[in-house]
Design a protein around this motif. Structure first.
Motif, PDB file in Angstrom:
ATOM      1  N   GLY A  10      -6.638  -0.504 -15.618  1.00 32.00           N
ATOM      2  CA  GLY A  10      -6.688  -1.716 -14.829  1.00 32.00           C
ATOM      3  C   GLY A  10      -5.279  -2.209 -14.525  1.00 32.00           C
ATOM      4  O   GLY A  10      -4.300  -1.697 -15.061  1.00 32.00           O
ATOM      5  N   GLY A  11      -5.201  -3.248 -13.670  1.00 27.82           N
ATOM      6  CA  GLY A  11      -3.892  -3.789 -13.332  1.00 27.82           C
ATOM      7  C   GLY A  11      -3.862  -4.524 -12.007  1.00 27.82           C
ATOM      8  O   GLY A  11      -2.793  -4.768 -11.455  1.00 27.82           O
ATOM      9  N   GLY A  12      -5.033  -4.879 -11.467  1.00 26.63           N
ATOM     10  CA  GLY A  12      -5.063  -5.631 -10.225  1.00 26.63           C
ATOM     11  C   GLY A  12      -4.434  -4.870  -9.073  1.00 26.63           C
ATOM     12  O   GLY A  12      -4.672  -3.681  -8.885  1.00 26.63           O
ATOM     13  N   ILE A  13      -3.581  -5.553  -8.313  1.00 24.50           N
ATOM     14  CA  ILE A  13      -2.974  -4.945  -7.135  1.00 24.50           C
ATOM     15  C   ILE A  13      -2.066  -3.780  -7.497  1.00 24.50           C
ATOM     16  O   ILE A  13      -1.747  -2.945  -6.648  1.00 24.50           O
ATOM     17  CB  ILE A  13      -2.195  -6.008  -6.328  1.00 24.50           C
ATOM     18  N   GLY A  63      -8.602  11.094  -1.507  1.00 20.47           N
ATOM     19  CA  GLY A  63      -7.446  10.409  -2.046  1.00 20.47           C
ATOM     20  C   GLY A  63      -6.844   9.443  -1.041  1.00 20.47           C
ATOM     21  O   GLY A  63      -6.423   8.335  -1.388  1.00 20.47           O
ATOM     22  N   ASN A  64      -6.811   9.839   0.220  1.00 19.96           N
ATOM     23  CA  ASN A  64      -6.270   8.977   1.266  1.00 19.96           C
ATOM     24  C   ASN A  64      -7.120   7.720   1.430  1.00 19.96           C
ATOM     25  O   ASN A  64      -6.599   6.610   1.584  1.00 19.96           O
ATOM     26  CB  ASN A  64      -6.198   9.728   2.592  1.00 19.96           C
ATOM     27  N   ASP A  65      -8.453   7.880   1.403  1.00 19.09           N
ATOM     28  CA  ASP A  65      -9.357   6.732   1.511  1.00 19.09           C
ATOM     29  C   ASP A  65      -9.129   5.756   0.358  1.00 19.09           C
ATOM     30  O   ASP A  65      -9.147   4.537   0.543  1.00 19.09           O
ATOM     31  CB  ASP A  65     -10.813   7.187   1.497  1.00 19.09           C
ATOM     32  N   ILE A  66      -8.948   6.291  -0.844  1.00 23.78           N
ATOM     33  CA  ILE A  66      -8.731   5.451  -2.016  1.00 23.78           C
ATOM     34  C   ILE A  66      -7.421   4.685  -1.891  1.00 23.78           C
ATOM     35  O   ILE A  66      -7.352   3.485  -2.181  1.00 23.78           O
ATOM     36  CB  ILE A  66      -8.763   6.308  -3.295  1.00 23.78           C
ATOM     37  N   SER A  67      -6.385   5.358  -1.436  1.00 26.07           N
ATOM     38  CA  SER A  67      -5.094   4.695  -1.260  1.00 26.07           C
ATOM     39  C   SER A  67      -5.193   3.556  -0.252  1.00 26.07           C
ATOM     40  O   SER A  67      -4.575   2.493  -0.433  1.00 26.07           O
ATOM     41  CB  SER A  67      -4.047   5.717  -0.797  1.00 26.07           C
ATOM     42  N   GLU A  68      -5.981   3.752   0.802  1.00 27.35           N
ATOM     43  CA  GLU A  68      -6.092   2.747   1.857  1.00 27.35           C
ATOM     44  C   GLU A  68      -6.797   1.475   1.400  1.00 27.35           C
ATOM     45  O   GLU A  68      -6.701   0.436   2.072  1.00 27.35           O
ATOM     46  CB  GLU A  68      -6.819   3.335   3.072  1.00 27.35           C
ATOM     47  N   ILE A  69      -7.505   1.532   0.284  1.00 26.74           N
ATOM     48  CA  ILE A  69      -8.127   0.315  -0.258  1.00 26.74           C
ATOM     49  C   ILE A  69      -7.069  -0.741  -0.520  1.00 26.74           C
ATOM     50  O   ILE A  69      -7.306  -1.952  -0.411  1.00 26.74           O
ATOM     51  CB  ILE A  69      -8.886   0.644  -1.562  1.00 26.74           C
ATOM     52  N   TYR A  70      -5.878  -0.287  -0.864  1.00 21.39           N
ATOM     53  CA  TYR A  70      -4.807  -1.209  -1.247  1.00 21.39           C
ATOM     54  C   TYR A  70      -3.878  -1.513  -0.073  1.00 21.39           C
ATOM     55  O   TYR A  70      -2.666  -1.611  -0.238  1.00 21.39           O
ATOM     56  CB  TYR A  70      -4.026  -0.623  -2.424  1.00 21.39           C
ATOM     57  N   ASN A  71      -4.443  -1.688   1.120  1.00 25.31           N
ATOM     58  CA  ASN A  71      -3.627  -2.088   2.255  1.00 25.31           C
ATOM     59  C   ASN A  71      -3.460  -3.612   2.272  1.00 25.31           C
ATOM     60  O   ASN A  71      -4.110  -4.339   1.514  1.00 25.31           O
ATOM     61  CB  ASN A  71      -4.202  -1.561   3.575  1.00 25.31           C
ATOM     62  N   GLN A  72      -2.600  -4.103   3.128  1.00 25.39           N
ATOM     63  CA  GLN A  72      -2.280  -5.524   3.161  1.00 25.39           C
ATOM     64  C   GLN A  72      -3.506  -6.377   3.477  1.00 25.39           C
ATOM     65  O   GLN A  72      -3.724  -7.437   2.862  1.00 25.39           O
ATOM     66  CB  GLN A  72      -1.189  -5.792   4.202  1.00 25.39           C
ATOM     67  N   GLU A  73      -4.325  -5.928   4.407  1.00 23.46           N
ATOM     68  CA  GLU A  73      -5.503  -6.698   4.812  1.00 23.46           C
ATOM     69  C   GLU A  73      -6.465  -6.886   3.643  1.00 23.46           C
ATOM     70  O   GLU A  73      -6.949  -7.997   3.393  1.00 23.46           O
ATOM     71  CB  GLU A  73      -6.214  -5.996   5.970  1.00 23.46           C
ATOM     72  N   ASN A  74      -6.765  -5.812   2.933  1.00 19.11           N
ATOM     73  CA  ASN A  74      -7.676  -5.923   1.799  1.00 19.11           C
ATOM     74  C   ASN A  74      -7.077  -6.759   0.681  1.00 19.11           C
ATOM     75  O   ASN A  74      -7.782  -7.536   0.024  1.00 19.11           O
ATOM     76  CB  ASN A  74      -8.032  -4.536   1.276  1.00 19.11           C
ATOM     77  N   ALA A  75      -5.780  -6.584   0.436  1.00 15.82           N
ATOM     78  CA  ALA A  75      -5.118  -7.352  -0.618  1.00 15.82           C
ATOM     79  C   ALA A  75      -5.225  -8.845  -0.336  1.00 15.82           C
ATOM     80  O   ALA A  75      -5.519  -9.652  -1.244  1.00 15.82           O
ATOM     81  CB  ALA A  75      -3.660  -6.934  -0.733  1.00 15.82           C
ATOM     82  N   GLU A  76      -5.009  -9.246   0.908  1.00 19.26           N
ATOM     83  CA  GLU A  76      -5.077 -10.653   1.272  1.00 19.26           C
ATOM     84  C   GLU A  76      -6.511 -11.180   1.201  1.00 19.26           C
ATOM     85  O   GLU A  76      -6.728 -12.359   0.885  1.00 19.26           O
ATOM     86  CB  GLU A  76      -4.498 -10.851   2.671  1.00 19.26           C
ATOM     87  N   ALA A  77      -7.466 -10.317   1.475  1.00 20.87           N
ATOM     88  CA  ALA A  77      -8.868 -10.735   1.384  1.00 20.87           C
ATOM     89  C   ALA A  77      -9.287 -10.940  -0.069  1.00 20.87           C
ATOM     90  O   ALA A  77      -9.977 -11.910  -0.405  1.00 20.87           O
ATOM     91  CB  ALA A  77      -9.765  -9.692   2.044  1.00 20.87           C
ATOM     92  N   GLU A 274       2.685  -9.721  -1.832  1.00 20.30           N
ATOM     93  CA  GLU A 274       3.684  -9.741  -0.770  1.00 20.30           C
ATOM     94  C   GLU A 274       3.905  -8.323  -0.240  1.00 20.30           C
ATOM     95  O   GLU A 274       3.853  -7.350  -0.989  1.00 20.30           O
ATOM     96  CB  GLU A 274       5.003 -10.322  -1.277  1.00 20.30           C
ATOM     97  N   GLU A 275       4.154  -8.229   1.050  1.00 18.85           N
ATOM     98  CA  GLU A 275       4.311  -6.920   1.682  1.00 18.85           C
ATOM     99  C   GLU A 275       5.373  -6.073   0.981  1.00 18.85           C
ATOM    100  O   GLU A 275       5.195  -4.869   0.784  1.00 18.85           O
ATOM    101  CB  GLU A 275       4.672  -7.100   3.157  1.00 18.85           C
ATOM    102  N   GLU A 276       6.465  -6.722   0.590  1.00 20.05           N
ATOM    103  CA  GLU A 276       7.543  -5.997  -0.076  1.00 20.05           C
ATOM    104  C   GLU A 276       7.082  -5.404  -1.410  1.00 20.05           C
ATOM    105  O   GLU A 276       7.435  -4.273  -1.753  1.00 20.05           O
ATOM    106  CB  GLU A 276       8.722  -6.949  -0.313  1.00 20.05           C
ATOM    107  N   ASN A 277       6.270  -6.163  -2.151  1.00 13.45           N
ATOM    108  CA  ASN A 277       5.797  -5.657  -3.441  1.00 13.45           C
ATOM    109  C   ASN A 277       4.761  -4.552  -3.267  1.00 13.45           C
ATOM    110  O   ASN A 277       4.737  -3.583  -4.034  1.00 13.45           O
ATOM    111  CB  ASN A 277       5.210  -6.795  -4.281  1.00 13.45           C
ATOM    112  N   LEU A 278       3.893  -4.689  -2.267  1.00 14.89           N
ATOM    113  CA  LEU A 278       2.918  -3.620  -2.001  1.00 14.89           C
ATOM    114  C   LEU A 278       3.629  -2.308  -1.680  1.00 14.89           C
ATOM    115  O   LEU A 278       3.226  -1.242  -2.152  1.00 14.89           O
ATOM    116  CB  LEU A 278       1.998  -4.016  -0.855  1.00 14.89           C
ATOM    117  N   GLN A 279       4.697  -2.408  -0.885  1.00 17.73           N
ATOM    118  CA  GLN A 279       5.452  -1.199  -0.566  1.00 17.73           C
ATOM    119  C   GLN A 279       6.135  -0.647  -1.808  1.00 17.73           C
ATOM    120  O   GLN A 279       6.193   0.575  -2.015  1.00 17.73           O
ATOM    121  CB  GLN A 279       6.499  -1.492   0.508  1.00 17.73           C
ATOM    122  N   ALA A 280       6.642  -1.549  -2.663  1.00 16.27           N
ATOM    123  CA  ALA A 280       7.291  -1.108  -3.902  1.00 16.27           C
ATOM    124  C   ALA A 280       6.288  -0.396  -4.808  1.00 16.27           C
ATOM    125  O   ALA A 280       6.635   0.575  -5.502  1.00 16.27           O
ATOM    126  CB  ALA A 280       7.911  -2.299  -4.621  1.00 16.27           C
TER     127      ALA A 280
END
Length: 302
Positions: A10-13, A63-77, A274-280
């Motif tokens: 676990g670990g959230g975002i 794997g690509n589908d799973i990675s896309e779960i953590y996009n900016q739109e979903n994170a903000e939702a 934040e976008e910067e942290n998601l990219q990090a």
């Protein structure tokens, strides 16, 4: 033949780092064999954000589908807060987030499917939650007779106290995030696997979400109360799973592989979107691939 299992912390975002690594693993595997990621493994387990990853993987997502779960739109939702939430954070009397964005995002991926819709007799699925009324850990397992909604599994396992409301499941249980008792589900996965396959060797690939790098002043901590502990990363302390790693290394030796690292240059907050942290976080997944990738592929291929 040994049984190969995979588990996700676990670990959230911070699951964005895990998702990026999973994407790169699957891309490499697809270079030699065109099959679903789940088909490389005999069992999968997850806690909290790792439960979502394992459920999607079990459901046949790439794997690509799973990675896309953590996009900016979903994170903000998922982590959708009001001005009051942003000001008070975890110090208010109600959960920081109402959880509506979280369950909506989950249902967009799993719909009304149940565990029996994705489970098979030859593959093990495990997810961790905690029953607040009985005050005991609760394990969702494909070996059990129950047939819960996948949305209940993911929503309850990720209901982190203070962040999200307790989840009342279809069966009437009140559950919260399994990370309060076992943020790394690999040990429970091992126990369930040995029960299912008592004569087989077990091999486990365990993937973390990074661990906190904020030091705590020992002398000052003597005077910490609730607010001070929360401000100094109490949730990250709860999520520390070094002991589980050490135990499994002792039990399995080179049949256990752990992928994790300090969160250098990345926030250890589970809701820093934040976008910067998601990219990090995605960059962290890339660094894990660069460091562990060849070993992971060798481990998977046995």
């Amino acid at each position: 033949m040994a049984k190969l299992l995979i588990s996700f912390d676990g670990g959230g975002i911070r699951g964005a780092a895990t998702g990026q690594l999973v994407k790169l693993i699957h891309e490499e595997l697809l270079k030699t064999e065109d099959k679903k990621l789940i088909n490389y493994f005999d069992g999968v387990a997850g806690t909290s954000t790792g439960c979502l990853i394992s459920t999607l993987m079990m459901s046949g997502y790439s794997g690509n589908d799973i990675s896309e779960i953590y996009n900016q739109e979903n994170a903000e939702a998922i982590f959708d807060s009001s001005i009051i939430d942003d000001t008070l954070g975890l110090l208010q009397h109600k959960p920081k987030y109402d959880g509506q964005g979280k369950i909506k995002t989950i249902k967009e991926k799993v719909g009304e499917k149940r565990l029996r819709d994705i489970a098979t007799d030859d593959r093990l699925f495990v997810a961790i939650a905690y029953d607040v009324e009985k005050r005991v850990p609760f394990v969702w397992c494909s070996e059990d007779d129950s047939n819960p909604l996948l949305s209940d599994i993911c929503d309850s396992s990720s209901a982190a106290p203070c962040y999200f409301p307790t989840i009342k499941t279809e069966s009437g249980q009140y559950l919260i995030d399994g990370g309060v008792v076992q943020n790394n589900p690999a040990l429970t996965l091992y126990a369930k696997a040995k029960k299912k396959w008592p004569k087989e060797d077990i091999r486990i690939l365990s993937i973390g979400t990074g661990y906190g790098n904020r030091g705590i002043d020992g002398e000052e901590s003597k005077d910490y109360g609730v607010i001070s502990w929360m401000a100094n990363g109490l949730m990250s302390i709860f999520q520390d799973e070094h002991l589980v790693d050490d135990n499994l290394k002792d039990i399995l030796g080179d049949r256990f592989m752990r992928v994790n690292s300090p969160l250098k240059g990345v926030s250890d907050d589970m809701d820093c979107i934040e976008e910067e942290n998601l990219q990090a976080l995605k960059d962290l997944g890339e660094r894990w691939w660069n460091e562990f990738g060849p070993g992971i592929i060798d481990f998977i291929k046995g």
